[in-house]
Design a protein around this motif. Sequence first.
Motif, PDB file in Angstrom:
ATOM      1  N   ILE A 347      -4.565  -5.914  -6.138  1.00 32.59           N
ATOM      2  CA  ILE A 347      -5.052  -4.714  -5.976  1.00 32.59           C
ATOM      3  C   ILE A 347      -6.287  -4.947  -5.186  1.00 32.59           C
ATOM      4  O   ILE A 347      -7.252  -5.810  -5.755  1.00 32.59           O
ATOM      5  CB  ILE A 347      -5.466  -3.822  -7.106  1.00 32.59           C
ATOM      6  CG1 ILE A 347      -4.224  -3.519  -8.014  1.00 32.59           C
ATOM      7  CG2 ILE A 347      -6.065  -2.441  -6.553  1.00 32.59           C
ATOM      8  CD1 ILE A 347      -4.683  -3.335  -9.373  1.00 32.59           C
ATOM      9  N   SER A 348      -6.572  -4.137  -3.898  1.00 37.58           N
ATOM     10  CA  SER A 348      -7.672  -4.399  -3.423  1.00 37.58           C
ATOM     11  C   SER A 348      -8.223  -2.782  -2.720  1.00 37.58           C
ATOM     12  O   SER A 348      -7.341  -2.252  -2.322  1.00 37.58           O
ATOM     13  CB  SER A 348      -7.591  -5.479  -2.332  1.00 37.58           C
ATOM     14  OG  SER A 348      -8.396  -5.164  -1.052  1.00 37.58           O
ATOM     15  N   GLN A 349      -9.470  -2.377  -3.189  1.00 38.54           N
ATOM     16  CA  GLN A 349      -9.960  -1.277  -2.899  1.00 38.54           C
ATOM     17  C   GLN A 349     -11.176  -1.289  -2.389  1.00 38.54           C
ATOM     18  O   GLN A 349     -12.087  -2.120  -2.910  1.00 38.54           O
ATOM     19  CB  GLN A 349      -9.758  -0.166  -4.101  1.00 38.54           C
ATOM     20  CG  GLN A 349      -9.967   1.178  -3.434  1.00 38.54           C
ATOM     21  CD  GLN A 349     -10.188   2.179  -4.634  1.00 38.54           C
ATOM     22  OE1 GLN A 349     -10.374   2.122  -5.659  1.00 38.54           O
ATOM     23  NE2 GLN A 349     -10.123   3.423  -4.350  1.00 38.54           N
ATOM     24  N   GLY A 350     -11.507  -0.685  -1.177  1.00 38.98           N
ATOM     25  CA  GLY A 350     -12.804  -0.930  -0.679  1.00 38.98           C
ATOM     26  C   GLY A 350     -13.733   0.276  -1.176  1.00 38.98           C
ATOM     27  O   GLY A 350     -13.125   1.157  -1.627  1.00 38.98           O
ATOM     28  N   SER A 351     -15.155   0.120  -1.377  1.00 33.52           N
ATOM     29  CA  SER A 351     -15.953   1.028  -1.883  1.00 33.52           C
ATOM     30  C   SER A 351     -15.977   2.292  -1.265  1.00 33.52           C
ATOM     31  O   SER A 351     -16.348   3.533  -1.905  1.00 33.52           O
ATOM     32  CB  SER A 351     -17.128   0.418  -2.012  1.00 33.52           C
ATOM     33  OG  SER A 351     -17.874   0.228  -1.020  1.00 33.52           O
ATOM     34  N   SER A 352     -15.496   2.409  -0.140  1.00 24.93           N
ATOM     35  CA  SER A 352     -15.372   3.936   0.638  1.00 24.93           C
ATOM     36  C   SER A 352     -14.258   4.728   0.129  1.00 24.93           C
ATOM     37  O   SER A 352     -14.126   5.851   0.145  1.00 24.93           O
ATOM     38  CB  SER A 352     -14.874   3.506   2.305  1.00 24.93           C
ATOM     39  OG  SER A 352     -13.686   3.203   2.354  1.00 24.93           O
ATOM     40  N   GLU A 353     -13.430   4.155  -0.850  1.00 24.69           N
ATOM     41  CA  GLU A 353     -12.308   4.854  -1.549  1.00 24.69           C
ATOM     42  C   GLU A 353     -11.268   5.380  -0.493  1.00 24.69           C
ATOM     43  O   GLU A 353     -10.520   6.189  -0.932  1.00 24.69           O
ATOM     44  CB  GLU A 353     -12.955   5.669  -2.453  1.00 24.69           C
ATOM     45  CG  GLU A 353     -13.836   5.321  -3.602  1.00 24.69           C
ATOM     46  CD  GLU A 353     -14.121   6.626  -4.398  1.00 24.69           C
ATOM     47  OE1 GLU A 353     -13.346   7.581  -4.565  1.00 24.69           O
ATOM     48  OE2 GLU A 353     -15.187   6.292  -4.823  1.00 24.69           O
ATOM     49  N   HIS A 354     -11.321   5.197   0.740  1.00 21.98           N
ATOM     50  CA  HIS A 354     -10.750   5.656   1.841  1.00 21.98           C
ATOM     51  C   HIS A 354      -9.253   5.157   1.709  1.00 21.98           C
ATOM     52  O   HIS A 354      -8.071   5.640   2.155  1.00 21.98           O
ATOM     53  CB  HIS A 354     -11.233   5.568   3.087  1.00 21.98           C
ATOM     54  CG  HIS A 354     -10.537   6.046   4.039  1.00 21.98           C
ATOM     55  ND1 HIS A 354      -9.776   5.382   5.111  1.00 21.98           N
ATOM     56  CD2 HIS A 354     -10.502   7.330   4.574  1.00 21.98           C
ATOM     57  CE1 HIS A 354      -9.153   6.465   5.946  1.00 21.98           C
ATOM     58  NE2 HIS A 354      -9.650   7.557   5.694  1.00 21.98           N
ATOM     59  N   SER A 355      -9.086   3.884   1.185  1.00 22.37           N
ATOM     60  CA  SER A 355      -7.621   3.332   1.381  1.00 22.37           C
ATOM     61  C   SER A 355      -7.728   2.458  -0.244  1.00 22.37           C
ATOM     62  O   SER A 355      -8.572   1.932  -0.398  1.00 22.37           O
ATOM     63  CB  SER A 355      -7.479   2.623   2.373  1.00 22.37           C
ATOM     64  OG  SER A 355      -8.254   1.434   2.436  1.00 22.37           O
ATOM     65  N   ILE A 356      -6.208   2.128  -0.574  1.00 24.76           N
ATOM     66  CA  ILE A 356      -5.988   1.335  -1.690  1.00 24.76           C
ATOM     67  C   ILE A 356      -4.815   0.420  -1.024  1.00 24.76           C
ATOM     68  O   ILE A 356      -4.048   0.823  -0.284  1.00 24.76           O
ATOM     69  CB  ILE A 356      -5.573   1.994  -2.819  1.00 24.76           C
ATOM     70  CG1 ILE A 356      -6.501   2.995  -3.163  1.00 24.76           C
ATOM     71  CG2 ILE A 356      -5.054   1.020  -3.982  1.00 24.76           C
ATOM     72  CD1 ILE A 356      -6.027   3.464  -4.581  1.00 24.76           C
ATOM     73  N   CYS A 357      -5.007  -0.811  -1.123  1.00 23.76           N
ATOM     74  CA  CYS A 357      -4.009  -1.804  -0.797  1.00 23.76           C
ATOM     75  C   CYS A 357      -3.331  -2.582  -1.709  1.00 23.76           C
ATOM     76  O   CYS A 357      -4.138  -3.014  -2.538  1.00 23.76           O
ATOM     77  CB  CYS A 357      -5.070  -2.660   0.313  1.00 23.76           C
ATOM     78  SG  CYS A 357      -3.922  -3.846   0.875  1.00 23.76           S
ATOM     79  N   LEU A 358      -2.210  -2.603  -1.931  1.00 27.21           N
ATOM     80  CA  LEU A 358      -1.733  -3.030  -3.044  1.00 27.21           C
ATOM     81  C   LEU A 358      -0.683  -4.278  -2.591  1.00 27.21           C
ATOM     82  O   LEU A 358       0.182  -4.221  -1.614  1.00 27.21           O
ATOM     83  CB  LEU A 358      -0.601  -2.092  -3.778  1.00 27.21           C
ATOM     84  CG  LEU A 358      -1.295  -0.654  -4.143  1.00 27.21           C
ATOM     85  CD1 LEU A 358      -0.337   0.012  -4.811  1.00 27.21           C
ATOM     86  CD2 LEU A 358      -2.359  -1.180  -5.385  1.00 27.21           C
ATOM     87  N   GLY A 359      -0.734  -5.369  -3.175  1.00 32.18           N
ATOM     88  CA  GLY A 359       0.316  -6.432  -3.014  1.00 32.18           C
ATOM     89  C   GLY A 359       1.690  -6.475  -3.769  1.00 32.18           C
ATOM     90  O   GLY A 359       1.594  -6.419  -5.093  1.00 32.18           O
ATOM     91  N   LEU A 360       2.655  -6.204  -3.266  1.00 28.33           N
ATOM     92  CA  LEU A 360       3.785  -5.978  -4.183  1.00 28.33           C
ATOM     93  C   LEU A 360       4.861  -7.136  -3.737  1.00 28.33           C
ATOM     94  O   LEU A 360       4.904  -7.764  -2.718  1.00 28.33           O
ATOM     95  CB  LEU A 360       4.800  -4.830  -3.834  1.00 28.33           C
ATOM     96  CG  LEU A 360       3.684  -3.464  -3.908  1.00 28.33           C
ATOM     97  CD1 LEU A 360       4.449  -2.311  -3.410  1.00 28.33           C
ATOM     98  CD2 LEU A 360       3.103  -3.324  -5.348  1.00 28.33           C
TER      99      LEU A 360
END
Length: 466
Positions: A347-360
Amino acid sequence: MKVLKFGGSSIADTSGIQKVVEIILRELKRGPFALVLSAMKGITDLLIQAAHRAEQGNRDYHTLISRIKQTHNAAVEGLFSEQKKGIVFNDLEQLYKELRDFLHGVELIRECTPRILDLVMSFGERLSCILMTHYLKQCGVKALFVDARDIIVTDDIYGKAAVNYDETYARIKKRLSGIKQAPVITGFIAATENKVTTTLGRNGSDYTASLIAAGLSAGSIEIWTDVDGVLSADPRSVKDAFTIRELSYEEAMELSYFGAEVIHPNTMIPAVGRNIPIIIKNTFNPEEAGTTIKNEIKKHKAAISGIACIENIVLLNIEGGGMVGIPGMAARIFSILASAAVNIIMISQGSSEHSICLGLKQNEALEAVRALKKELKKELESQAINEFLLIKELIIIAVIGDNMRGTPGISGKLFSALGKALINVLAIAQGSSERNISFVIQNKDKAEALKTIHKAFFHTQIMRKP
Ligand code: ADP
Ligand code: ASP
Ligand code: MG
């Protein structure tokens, strides 16, 4: 008391089985032990293929059963005296017949549920252990075949069942402690309370070995395989990879979770609390010390301990203005994916909270998108969330080591080495344990990235390699 586990690569053929028995005969002089075996190399894959062909109504599955039969029968031919061969062939024939009957059932109903697949896969370990029990007896060892389905109790999540530890340890103790013979225990397979066959996940025989060790309060677990131990990277990808002498349980767990398939990640669970050392050794080079996994490991200078890699990854990017500052959005996404049985690897999320990026995993990506589209329909319609972006053909690489904790400069070294090699990094994650930095790159960059990182961190060790 020791538990020795031999993987499929050790018992691939007659000469492998003979090497295994040499190791066992040496061990016999040292004290009591229990044996755990996998299926012979390639057999579980053949069983899975046979089940799928039968499900499609493709009668070719008979050819695959013949290949399974040939592999075992060739070993019997090479190992047994004339008078013993008949008895062994007879015992194995009963299993081939049972397997043929089950697959015929699959062919007729054209359905192979995960429950049936577990039953089909169980034949691999049952065949190898029956063969080995007979061979050990011929070599003068008092051996006893033990079907792990009688002692390892799980839930009914077929394909990757969860162990009921208390019940399992109680049964192991009752069945195995104090017995005079050396038990030859089927790895990988287990059963529910109601005696329905389950499996512990691919590569799960390592885990069986540590369950047996915990149940018997064994002094150590030896995992015998076809490499000299846990190496600094997968030796198939990095030719300079070298054996890591010692690893902590946590390091071993991280390395195996991120793809070092030499040991199953769950193996460490029963061992860690009881402080049972796990030693990985090479059946074909038994004099080598191997890798010891334990609690207190010697301090070493290298900033990291090893590198691992998971292939066939996709990145799922969930993005939108409606996600900023709204508490619980990440929790919702995770629970939707958990309900759809999708495993989130990174899981990777920037502090802007504008996006969440998931590795699946690639094979779970479509199910993930389907579930999210259904559950987040309102947010998609109101454009609080944009369309999901799926990036394919990726891998995750993880650099792992207890020494990383509190050591500045590791990320800098890692990413500048990748930058110099012109490798593009798509996402990065680091857990608060600081034992692992994982990042996503394109599959095409795998070989170059692994080589580059290995050289950057292990330059001195490579120079010292004989
Ligand atoms: P077994 O049949 O003994 O269970 P596996 O094939 O499951 O053996 O695991 C051993 C293989 O794991 C090795 O032959 C090697 O190719 C692969 N491997 C991947 N990563 C590593 C690593 N970091 N160290 C050692 N082996 C690794
Ligand atoms: N035979 C099983 C597999 O191939 C379990 C194991 O080898 O550990 O996954
Ligand atoms: Mg294995």
